[in-house]
Design a protein around this motif. Sequence first.
Motif, mmCIF file in Angstrom:
data_model
loop_
_atom_site.group_PDB
_atom_site.id
_atom_site.type_symbol
_atom_site.label_atom_id
_atom_site.label_comp_id
_atom_site.label_asym_id
_atom_site.label_seq_id
_atom_site.Cartn_x
_atom_site.Cartn_y
_atom_site.Cartn_z
ATOM 1 N N ASP A 100 -77.430 85.382 11.364
ATOM 2 C CA ASP A 100 -78.035 83.704 11.940
ATOM 3 C C ASP A 100 -77.386 83.645 12.719
ATOM 4 O O ASP A 100 -75.857 83.895 13.270
ATOM 5 C CB ASP A 100 -77.698 82.786 10.742
ATOM 6 N N ILE A 101 -77.709 82.517 14.583
ATOM 7 C CA ILE A 101 -77.748 82.583 15.308
ATOM 8 C C ILE A 101 -76.382 80.831 15.069
ATOM 9 O O ILE A 101 -77.097 80.245 14.592
ATOM 10 C CB ILE A 101 -77.777 82.169 16.662
ATOM 11 N N THR A 102 -75.788 80.411 15.253
ATOM 12 C CA THR A 102 -74.542 79.085 14.781
ATOM 13 C C THR A 102 -74.975 78.146 16.126
ATOM 14 O O THR A 102 -75.194 79.261 17.504
ATOM 15 C CB THR A 102 -72.776 79.777 14.781
ATOM 16 N N ASP A 103 -74.424 76.909 15.968
ATOM 17 C CA ASP A 103 -74.395 76.135 17.171
ATOM 18 C C ASP A 103 -73.730 76.161 18.319
ATOM 19 O O ASP A 103 -74.379 75.994 19.455
ATOM 20 C CB ASP A 103 -74.418 74.563 16.749
ATOM 21 N N GLU A 104 -72.457 76.489 17.798
ATOM 22 C CA GLU A 104 -71.393 76.996 18.927
ATOM 23 C C GLU A 104 -72.111 78.363 19.704
ATOM 24 O O GLU A 104 -71.753 78.423 20.729
ATOM 25 C CB GLU A 104 -70.147 77.788 18.315
ATOM 26 N N GLU A 105 -72.477 79.375 19.099
ATOM 27 C CA GLU A 105 -73.350 80.456 19.867
ATOM 28 C C GLU A 105 -74.692 79.884 21.363
ATOM 29 O O GLU A 105 -74.415 80.316 22.046
ATOM 30 C CB GLU A 105 -73.846 81.325 18.961
ATOM 31 N N ILE A 106 -75.235 78.964 20.481
ATOM 32 C CA ILE A 106 -75.646 78.733 21.199
ATOM 33 C C ILE A 106 -76.008 76.931 22.744
ATOM 34 O O ILE A 106 -76.665 77.464 23.388
ATOM 35 C CB ILE A 106 -76.633 77.697 20.407
ATOM 36 N N LYS A 107 -74.612 77.111 22.032
ATOM 37 C CA LYS A 107 -73.971 76.179 23.142
ATOM 38 C C LYS A 107 -73.615 76.588 24.306
ATOM 39 O O LYS A 107 -73.211 76.456 25.370
ATOM 40 C CB LYS A 107 -72.901 74.886 22.609
ATOM 41 N N GLY A 108 -72.886 77.769 23.768
ATOM 42 C CA GLY A 108 -71.947 78.380 24.470
ATOM 43 C C GLY A 108 -73.151 79.135 26.010
ATOM 44 O O GLY A 108 -72.627 79.058 26.724
ATOM 45 N N ALA A 109 -74.394 79.773 25.577
ATOM 46 C CA ALA A 109 -75.184 80.167 26.056
ATOM 47 C C ALA A 109 -75.618 78.792 27.126
ATOM 48 O O ALA A 109 -75.360 79.358 28.229
ATOM 49 C CB ALA A 109 -76.434 80.421 24.869
ATOM 50 N N MET A 110 -75.999 78.086 27.076
ATOM 51 C CA MET A 110 -76.318 77.216 27.519
ATOM 52 C C MET A 110 -75.382 76.984 28.282
ATOM 53 O O MET A 110 -75.777 76.589 29.584
ATOM 54 C CB MET A 110 -76.764 75.506 26.674
ATOM 55 N N PHE A 111 -74.596 76.017 28.062
ATOM 56 C CA PHE A 111 -73.368 76.384 29.205
ATOM 57 C C PHE A 111 -72.632 77.090 30.261
ATOM 58 O O PHE A 111 -72.254 76.822 31.310
ATOM 59 C CB PHE A 111 -71.892 75.801 28.225
ATOM 60 N N ALA A 112 -73.469 78.390 29.814
ATOM 61 C CA ALA A 112 -72.952 79.357 30.646
ATOM 62 C C ALA A 112 -73.849 79.507 31.654
ATOM 63 O O ALA A 112 -73.756 80.388 32.589
ATOM 64 C CB ALA A 112 -72.582 80.881 29.750
ATOM 65 N N ILE A 113 -75.002 78.819 31.518
ATOM 66 C CA ILE A 113 -76.386 78.443 32.386
ATOM 67 C C ILE A 113 -75.990 78.007 33.685
ATOM 68 O O ILE A 113 -75.782 76.428 33.912
ATOM 69 C CB ILE A 113 -77.671 78.545 32.042
ATOM 70 N N ALA A 114 -76.427 78.719 35.070
ATOM 71 C CA ALA A 114 -75.966 77.622 36.272
ATOM 72 C C ALA A 114 -76.946 76.434 36.259
ATOM 73 O O ALA A 114 -77.989 76.790 36.098
ATOM 74 C CB ALA A 114 -75.626 78.941 37.610
ATOM 75 N N GLY A 115 -76.227 74.839 37.142
ATOM 76 C CA GLY A 115 -76.719 74.081 37.148
ATOM 77 C C GLY A 115 -78.031 74.050 37.785
ATOM 78 O O GLY A 115 -78.795 73.733 37.833
ATOM 79 N N ASN A 116 -78.464 74.914 38.978
ATOM 80 C CA ASN A 116 -78.962 75.071 39.941
ATOM 81 C C ASN A 116 -79.954 76.523 39.907
ATOM 82 O O ASN A 116 -81.167 76.615 40.480
ATOM 83 C CB ASN A 116 -78.211 75.165 41.519
ATOM 84 N N LYS A 117 -80.105 77.155 38.733
ATOM 85 C CA LYS A 117 -81.056 78.140 38.172
ATOM 86 C C LYS A 117 -82.405 77.428 38.196
ATOM 87 O O LYS A 117 -82.451 76.282 37.625
ATOM 88 C CB LYS A 117 -80.423 78.963 37.269
ATOM 89 N N ALA A 118 -83.528 78.194 38.659
ATOM 90 C CA ALA A 118 -84.509 77.869 38.271
ATOM 91 C C ALA A 118 -84.825 77.625 37.208
ATOM 92 O O ALA A 118 -84.281 77.945 36.241
ATOM 93 C CB ALA A 118 -85.569 78.843 38.824
ATOM 94 N N PRO A 119 -85.561 76.352 36.726
ATOM 95 C CA PRO A 119 -85.373 75.271 35.515
ATOM 96 C C PRO A 119 -87.045 76.843 34.420
ATOM 97 O O PRO A 119 -88.093 77.569 35.434
ATOM 98 C CB PRO A 119 -86.152 74.277 35.790
ATOM 99 N N GLY A 120 -87.002 76.445 33.561
ATOM 100 C CA GLY A 120 -88.252 77.227 32.706
ATOM 101 C C GLY A 120 -89.696 76.849 32.774
ATOM 102 O O GLY A 120 -89.746 75.162 33.372
ATOM 103 N N PRO A 121 -90.122 77.228 31.980
ATOM 104 C CA PRO A 121 -91.633 76.621 32.112
ATOM 105 C C PRO A 121 -91.373 75.019 31.829
ATOM 106 O O PRO A 121 -93.101 74.488 32.192
ATOM 107 C CB PRO A 121 -92.860 77.296 31.212
ATOM 108 N N ASP A 122 -90.803 74.812 31.250
ATOM 109 C CA ASP A 122 -90.982 73.164 30.873
ATOM 110 C C ASP A 122 -90.621 72.059 32.202
ATOM 111 O O ASP A 122 -90.800 70.927 31.433
ATOM 112 C CB ASP A 122 -90.672 72.721 29.528
ATOM 113 N N GLY A 123 -90.481 72.751 32.768
ATOM 114 C CA GLY A 123 -89.522 71.596 34.243
ATOM 115 C C GLY A 123 -87.976 71.575 33.802
ATOM 116 O O GLY A 123 -87.417 71.307 34.810
ATOM 117 N N PHE A 124 -87.509 71.584 32.317
ATOM 118 C CA PHE A 124 -86.066 71.354 32.129
ATOM 119 C C PHE A 124 -84.773 72.596 33.296
ATOM 120 O O PHE A 124 -84.917 73.803 32.462
ATOM 121 C CB PHE A 124 -85.759 70.951 30.725
ATOM 122 N N THR A 125 -83.823 72.032 33.499
ATOM 123 C CA THR A 125 -83.249 72.875 34.029
ATOM 124 C C THR A 125 -81.828 72.881 33.075
ATOM 125 O O THR A 125 -81.358 71.847 31.986
ATOM 126 C CB THR A 125 -82.591 72.183 34.918
#
Length: 442
Positions: free
Chosen positions: A405-430
């Motif tokens: 099972d993936i914890t909320d902390e792991e999800i949050k850590g993965a999201m916070f590790a992505i640079a803000g200026n990376k290309a957005p996903g298919p939904d357009g959100f960075t």
Amino acid sequence: METHVDSSKVYEVCKKVFHDWSWASNASCCMKGTRIIIGWDANVVDVMILDQSDQVIHTQIMFKVDKKSFFCSFIYADNNYKNRRILWQNLYGHHSFIWDKPWGLMGDFNAATFLEDSLSGSSSTNIASREFKECLEKVEVFDVNCYGLHFTWTNRRDKGDAVYKKIDRILGNVHLIDAFPAAAAYFHPYRISDHTPCFLLLPNVARDRPKPFKFVNLLAEKDGFLDEVKQVWSKEVDGFRMFQVVNKLRMLKTPLRKLFYKLGNLHGKVVSARKALDDCQISKDADPLNNELNVQHGQLLQEYKDDVHDKSSYLQQKSKVEWLSLGDTNSKYFHNIVKAKNHKSRIFAIRDVNGILHKGGMVPKALVDHFSMFFGSVGEVSMQPAPDLFRKVLSDEKAMFMARDITDEEIKGAMFAIAGNKAPGPDGFTSVFFKKILGCSG
């Protein structure tokens, strides 16, 4: 057209090619034969000759259908690099005349720009290449997005002394790309000639649908952002959790677009704030003991800094120039970076698996059809793989670890590790969007 037709025979030769076209040449400027001949269909375009020399003809071209116009310089540079310096000076002067108008340059420049533009010869750039590159930088032009052959000239020798170079180019400034976003250059096979024919294609592209949504990271810093997110997130959506998230993100696009629209013209706000600050400082200099002016100056200075920050942050995300410092006010340069990168990333032509070439507006359909062959086909698929399909398998311990099972902390850590200026996903959100709402929700 590059030619050496005798000036007395130019009219006769031109009428044999397209008898109902209009023609112009620089025969009066040439010592040995006509170097450049221009022909056009007067029913399609109007061409005005602005200036000419033995190496260039400057024109203004207007399309009669949509009244669009641009400046175009047809070039046949001299073989000697010293004589080409006259051409470079001519282009400097014409650049001052063009200023902020669409401008294209095309023809034989008789000089390579980069090392990869020559297949043989020295491994270092010579003075001719350096002067040519310096000229391109001063007149602020770059290669138009192109396809076809790379090397545009050959000495037509098939043995070990064969030479291939790229000395023919189609260049344009950022204003040309603004006026004709789908502009492309095509370098045709040279066949019996030693030069490749080059074409500047200017498709008339009409935007038949709005631009896809892209989250502007700047919004995460603005008042009202979290309120809009909370308002949408509080709505009830029936379905699985992932379905609810996707639908709420889709509903957020409209209010976020409106929030960005309320920010106004970021460039215009910087200009207005700068002028207001200048006026205040002038008044303050005349009356330095005026307390109201001191308070007003502090407010205007902060507003100016905020507007500069907003504009720089937006340009940084749009151009993805990581080394942009927010204190750099050289905005014109970064505007040009944005437009040039967008133009270079455009796919103008693509060839499918059957060898058929698709150009312009047919490219998206060709891509969709290609991937539909793989992902849209229906067939029988066995859920029991063959025994010899997987020769190397994970141990039970590692397999269980991957399926944990993936914890909320792991999800949050993965999201916070992505640079803000990376290309957005298919939904357009960075990642900045998710960092902001995850950071606030804890």
